[in-house]
Every structure is written in structure tokens, then in C-alpha cells.
Design an enzyme around this catalytic site. Structure first.
Site, PDB file in Angstrom:
ATOM      1  N   LEU A   1      45.438  46.371  55.028  1.00 13.23           N
ATOM      2  CA  LEU A   1      46.743  46.735  54.491  1.00 13.23           C
ATOM      3  C   LEU A   1      47.588  47.531  55.467  1.00 13.23           C
ATOM      4  O   LEU A   1      48.815  47.498  55.398  1.00 13.23           O
ATOM      5  CB  LEU A   1      46.575  47.540  53.192  1.00 13.23           C
ATOM      6  CG  LEU A   1      45.883  46.824  52.031  1.00 13.23           C
ATOM      7  CD1 LEU A   1      45.808  47.742  50.815  1.00 13.23           C
ATOM      8  CD2 LEU A   1      46.607  45.531  51.675  1.00 13.23           C
TER       9      LEU A   1
ATOM     10  N   GLY B   1      44.199  37.756  51.561  1.00 11.39           N
ATOM     11  CA  GLY B   1      43.923  39.129  51.981  1.00 11.39           C
ATOM     12  C   GLY B   1      42.682  39.278  52.834  1.00 11.39           C
ATOM     13  O   GLY B   1      42.737  39.833  53.939  1.00 11.39           O
TER      14      GLY B   1
ATOM     15  N   VAL C   1      38.251  44.786  40.672  1.00  6.23           N
ATOM     16  CA  VAL C   1      38.620  43.946  39.534  1.00  6.23           C
ATOM     17  C   VAL C   1      38.356  42.465  39.783  1.00  6.23           C
ATOM     18  O   VAL C   1      38.530  41.650  38.898  1.00  6.23           O
ATOM     19  CB  VAL C   1      40.115  44.121  39.169  1.00  6.23           C
ATOM     20  CG1 VAL C   1      40.382  45.531  38.691  1.00  6.23           C
ATOM     21  CG2 VAL C   1      41.011  43.772  40.354  1.00  6.23           C
TER      22      VAL C   1
ATOM     23  N   LYS D   1      34.546  28.849  44.213  1.00  6.36           N
ATOM     24  CA  LYS D   1      35.959  28.509  44.056  1.00  6.36           C
ATOM     25  C   LYS D   1      36.250  27.248  44.863  1.00  6.36           C
ATOM     26  O   LYS D   1      36.002  27.202  46.067  1.00  6.36           O
ATOM     27  CB  LYS D   1      36.846  29.661  44.534  1.00  6.36           C
ATOM     28  CG  LYS D   1      38.336  29.351  44.544  1.00  6.36           C
ATOM     29  CD  LYS D   1      39.131  30.516  45.115  1.00  6.36           C
ATOM     30  CE  LYS D   1      40.603  30.168  45.261  1.00  6.36           C
ATOM     31  NZ  LYS D   1      41.389  31.263  45.867  1.00  6.36           N
TER      32      LYS D   1
END
Length: 523
Positions: free
Chosen positions: A343, A355, A59, A90
């Protein structure tokens, strides 16, 4: 890759090439494989990835500037990387309505202005607050102006400092990293793990595939997600829960069509029970709502997200992805012959896009402490030597996770909203380290004991000053700077930033140039 039913190695073998099995593909597994295979030759290390092919939801994911070092370290062309990952640039993060409705704060990347006497500008800005602290950031100005971090004619200051990052499709990133790893000799087993066997000291002896094949390794790297398929078998892999400090435990995400103009920053907007991200990709848009299930239901959160994005067409239920978040970290990330990455090692909500950084730095840390057969990191054959390497790795990992947790929680502590979630987040318990840091900051603006792996002093100053939390007095050393000299320096920074902005093309213009197929450019 060792396929055998005989007794496995107990720890990392130093007399021959190290055999590493990475269980789990996805971003964490393939980033680990790409980085290891780039840094270690096949003679030094045999790397195998067991990938069941499930992948992620793609996503859109935001990053921080460490990703630039990864791209440069792997020796690949940035434009090629961006095309492969559907990426845009960014320059920082915009926080809308976090403090209160109508308020905006920023976390632009990079140094703010210039240092004075080798110290952050913040300490001297306190004496002349005519302009906001963030207004001295080139990245902030470039974000507002919709500029690219790269100049067409020369190397910009932002590019030279590596003070930018990417928005990218995480699923495509995993595919790109897979190609990098395979080209460097990584072997692939396209299957799932049926079972994990341990020995009498709780090390993994082997993993088995559905057809009965047994895989052995000197080191297993667990990239299996929150379940931690391998690390959970180790007695010392207790979980350190962050849920008392970071209340959000779920997210709902969706994909939307690409916007015509793509802002060069991530937008984070406060909602009733959490916050929404908005990530512009080249060929799409990733949006999501991070929330606490104690304050809102999944259905209500999905509805609130749909209302937030004001989609002209109703988003079908199948396009919504519900994500359960387990916020915290392993007490020990490297236990025996199992190392948790991604994770399986821990998770901090994606507010500051940490992350991928945590995966990248985990592998960098492994390369720092990995005892190889022929390399200079060889620590000796004794298990005590390897234990010392693991202890150093685990200590650094714990500090890194805890500091990022504290920085993320600081965003919530500064809010003045009245909704139940926001009140609870403001009143949540915080670590003794964060309390100490804020006490010192509130007195003289110093940030003692900070050991940043991701967010340096300026990151804290952007956040604190941007939300109106200023120290009672400046540090004594800043008082020695002449007021006229200070005004000159602050004015010079503004002039320099204005000149730099003129050299930077529009973000959309440079994106079209980068994403144009090479053949089209040649013609």
C-alpha cells in the site's frame, strides 16, 4: 541488522552482504521477507522485519493466478498452503448487474479455448458467434459446474496451465509467510518505529525504536501502508492520484459464517454506489462493499451491505470494518535507499484482485534489479549504476500500475446503469493509453501496446465481449480461415472442455479432501 549511531551506508553496499530492513509486517512485509529470504542466502543478504504485530482484519482476500507461481516458487505443498490460509480455489470472477440489472459477465482465468495460428480465439470467434466467447473457456464451464481445478487421477489442463488462484484469509496468509521467512533466516524485531531520520540527500539514515535503538540498512523496504512512513520522507516520492478515474474511495467489510457450498469463483455484484465482493473461505465468508463516499454515507453503505448479504442475524457494529482507500501510486516507488512495497507503493481497488499480485511482482522485480555482493546482478560500485537499476524498476512499476488501473476502469466504462454513481463512473476521465486501446479494439478487435503483467488479451476480450462491446469488423488475418475449419475447431474446443469437466471432481469434494488433517487421511 545494523544497530549503530555511525554514518549509514549511502545506497546498497556491494562489497559485503546486503543489509535489508523491512519496516512493517502484514501481508506485504512478510511476503517480501519470504520471497527475498528464499532467493538470497544469509551470506548474500541479512533481512530484518520490524513488525508491530497489528496485522490486518482477515476478512478474506481473492487472488489471481500469479499466486500459484509464488507457491510453486517457494517450493511448498499446495494443500499445506491451503490449510494454513483457510483457502478455497478460484477459477475466475462473476460480475452481476454491472452493465444493468439482470446482466451477468465473467472473467474466467486462462486462455479461452485454443489459439488459432498463434492468435487469440476471439478474432475468429467474431465470424461465428453462435455461442458466447466465454463459453469456450474451460474455467467458465468449471465455475458453473462447481468443479475443482485439480483432477484426482491426473494433472488437469487448468492445473497444468496454472490458470487458477485462491480465496484466502489474508491474516493467516501473513502468518504463514512469516513462518516461511523466519525458517529461511529472517530476523524479527517485534516493535514499532518511533522515528525516521534522513540525511542531507533525503535518504533514510536510520530508523529508531521506542527504546532508542537505531536500525541502519543498505536498503529499507517500506511496508507501512498508505502512510508510507519511510517513502514519504523522500523528496521524489510524489503521489499519482487515480481518483478521477476510479471513484471508489472507501469500503466496509465483515466476516460471516462459512456457506455449505463454496463456489469456485469470486462474486462481484453492483450496488447503488459501488460493488460488493463475496469471497468463500473454508471456515468463513468475507464480504464487503467498495463505494464512493461522494455518493453514499458510511452508515448507508453499511446498511446496504447488510441488506445485500441478507444475514439472518444482525451484524454487530464491532464486526464491521471501515476501510479508507487511497487510490493511486507513488511516482517513484524506489527512491534512493527506500523501496515502497504494498500500500505504501500504491493501491488499486480490489475489483480484479490485484493487491497481492502487485506485492509479489514488486519483490520479483527487486530480485531482478537488486545489486548483491556475490550475485550475477552486480552492476558495479558506481552510484550511476544503481541509479539505472532504480530507474528501470520504477518505469516497469509505473507501467504495471497504470495498466491495471485502466483494466479496472474499463469495467465501469461499460456500464449502462442510471444511478448517479454509475453515471459518473461511466463518464470519468480515462488515460490516453486506454482511449487508444479502445479505439483500435472498436475498429478491428486488436489490443495494441498492451504489456500485461496480470491481465492478458483474453481478459479484455472476456470483459468487452461479455458486455456486448464488439469491434466493427474482424482483423484481416482472421478472414483467411476457412469457415468449415473454424466450425470444426470451435466444436472440438467444446468437446474437449466437456471431456475435461468429466475428469474434474466437485470443488466441495476436493476441498474436504485437502482440508482433512493429514492424520485423519492416514487413518
Amino acid at each position: 541488522m545494523a544497530k549503530s549511531d555511525s554514518k549509514p551506508a549511502n545506497g546498497i553496499a556491494l562489497g559485503s552482504a546486503t543489509n535489508i530492513v523491512i519496516v512493517g509486517g502484514g501481508t506485504s512485509g512478510w511476503m517480501t521477507a519470504a520471497m527475498l529470504s528464499h532467493s538470497l542466502t544469509t551470506a548474500e543478504c541479512c533481512i530484518t522485519v520490524v513488525d508491530d504485530g497489528k496485522g490486518g482484519i482477515g476478512v478474506g482476500e481473492a487472488t489471481i493466478p500469479s499466486i500459484i507461481q509464488l507457491v510453486r516458487h517457494l517450493g511448498v505443498d499446495e494443500a499445506e498452503f491451503m490449510r494454513a490460509c483457510d483457502a478455497t480455489w478460484k477459477l475466475g470472477i462473476q460480475f452481476c448487474n454491472w452493465k444493468e440489472e439482470g446482466h451477468t459477465a465473467w472473467h474466467p482465468f486462462g486462455q479461452c479455448g485454443a489459439k488459432i495460428d498463434h492468435r487469440d480465439l476471439f478474432h475468429y470467434w467474431l465470424a461465428d458467434q453462435t455461442r458466447s466467447y466465454q463459453s469456450y473457456s474451460l474455467n467458465w464451464s468449471a465455475s458453473l459446474a462447481g468443479k475443482s481445478p485439480h483432477s484426482k487421477t491426473s494433472r488437469s489442463q487448468i492445473a497444468a496451465d496454472g490458470a487458477y488462484a485462491f480465496h484466502l484469509n489474508s491474516e493467516k496468509l501473513a502468518g504463514w509467510l512469516k513462518q516461511q521467512a523466519i525458517s529461511n533466516g529472517t530476523q524479527v524485531v517485534a516493535d514499532r518505529i518511533e522515528s525516521v531520520a534522513t540525511d542531507d540527500v533525503n535518504q533514510v539514515s536510520h530508523v529508531s525504536l521506542p527504546d532508542g535503538t537505531s536500525l541502519q540498512a543498505d536498503l529499507f523496504i517500506d511496508c507501512t501502508g498508505f502512510n508510507g512512513l519511510l517513502i514519504s520522507k523522500c523528496q521524489s516520492a510524489d503521489w499519482v492520484d487515480y481518483s478521477d478515474q476510479l471513484l471508489c474511495d472507501k469500503a466496509v467489510a465483515m466476516k460471516l459464517p462459512a456457506t455449505k457450498l463454496k463456489q469456485p469463483f469470486t462474486n462481484s455484484q453492483a450496488l447503488s454506489s459501488g460493488w460488493a465482493w463475496d469471497i468463500p473461505l473454508m471456515n468463513g465468508r468475507g464480504v464487503g462493499y467498495v463505494y464512493s463516499s461522494h455518493f453514499i454515507s458510511d452508515e448507508a453503505a453499511a446498511n446496504e451491505l447488510q441488506q445485500h448479504v441478507r444475514s439472518s442475524q444482525k451484524v454487530m457494529d464491532k464486526s464491521l470494518h471501515l476501510l479508507q482507500m487511497k487510490v493511486g501510486r507513488r511516482e517513484i516507488a524506489w527512491a534512493g535507499n527506500v523501496l515502497a512495497v504494498g500500500l505504501s507503493a500504491g493501491f488499486i481497488e480490489p475489483l480484479e484482485s490485484s493487491g497481492l499480485h502487485l506485492i509479489q511482482t514488486a519483490v520479483e522485480r527487486l530480485l531482478k534489479y537488486l545489486p548483491t555482493a556475490n550475485g550475477s546482478t552486480r552492476a558495479g560500485v558506481e552510484e550511476d549504476g544503481q541509479s539505472g537499476l532504480r530507474s528501470a524498476y520504477n518505469a516497469e512499476t509505473a507501467i504495471q500500475f497504470d495498466e491495471i488501473r485502466d483494466f479496472v476502469q474499463l469495467h465501469y466504462l461499460l456500464n449502462q446503469r442510471e444511478e448517479p454513481f454509475w453515471k459518473a463512473a461511466r463518464e470519468a476521465a480515462s488515460s490516453s493509453a486506454l482511449k487508444h486501446r479502445l479505439r483500435l479494439y472498436d475498429e478491428i478487435g486488436m489490443l495494441d501496446t498492451l504489456q500485461p503483467s496480470a491481465f492478458p488479451d483474453a481478459s479484455y476480450y472476456y470483459l468487452l465481449a461479455g458486455n456486448g462491446r464488439l469491434p466493427k469488423r474482424p482483423a484481416a488475418f482472421s478472414l483467411s480461415v476457412d469457415s468449415e475449419r473454424l466450425k470444426f475447431v470451435l466444436g472440438a474446443i467444446q468437446d474437449q472442455n466437456r471431456n475435461a469437466l468429466r475428469e474434474l471432481p466437485l470443488h466441495e469434494e476436493m476441498l474436504q479432501h485437502v482440508h482433512l488433517p493429514p492424520a485423519a487421511k492416514a487413518s
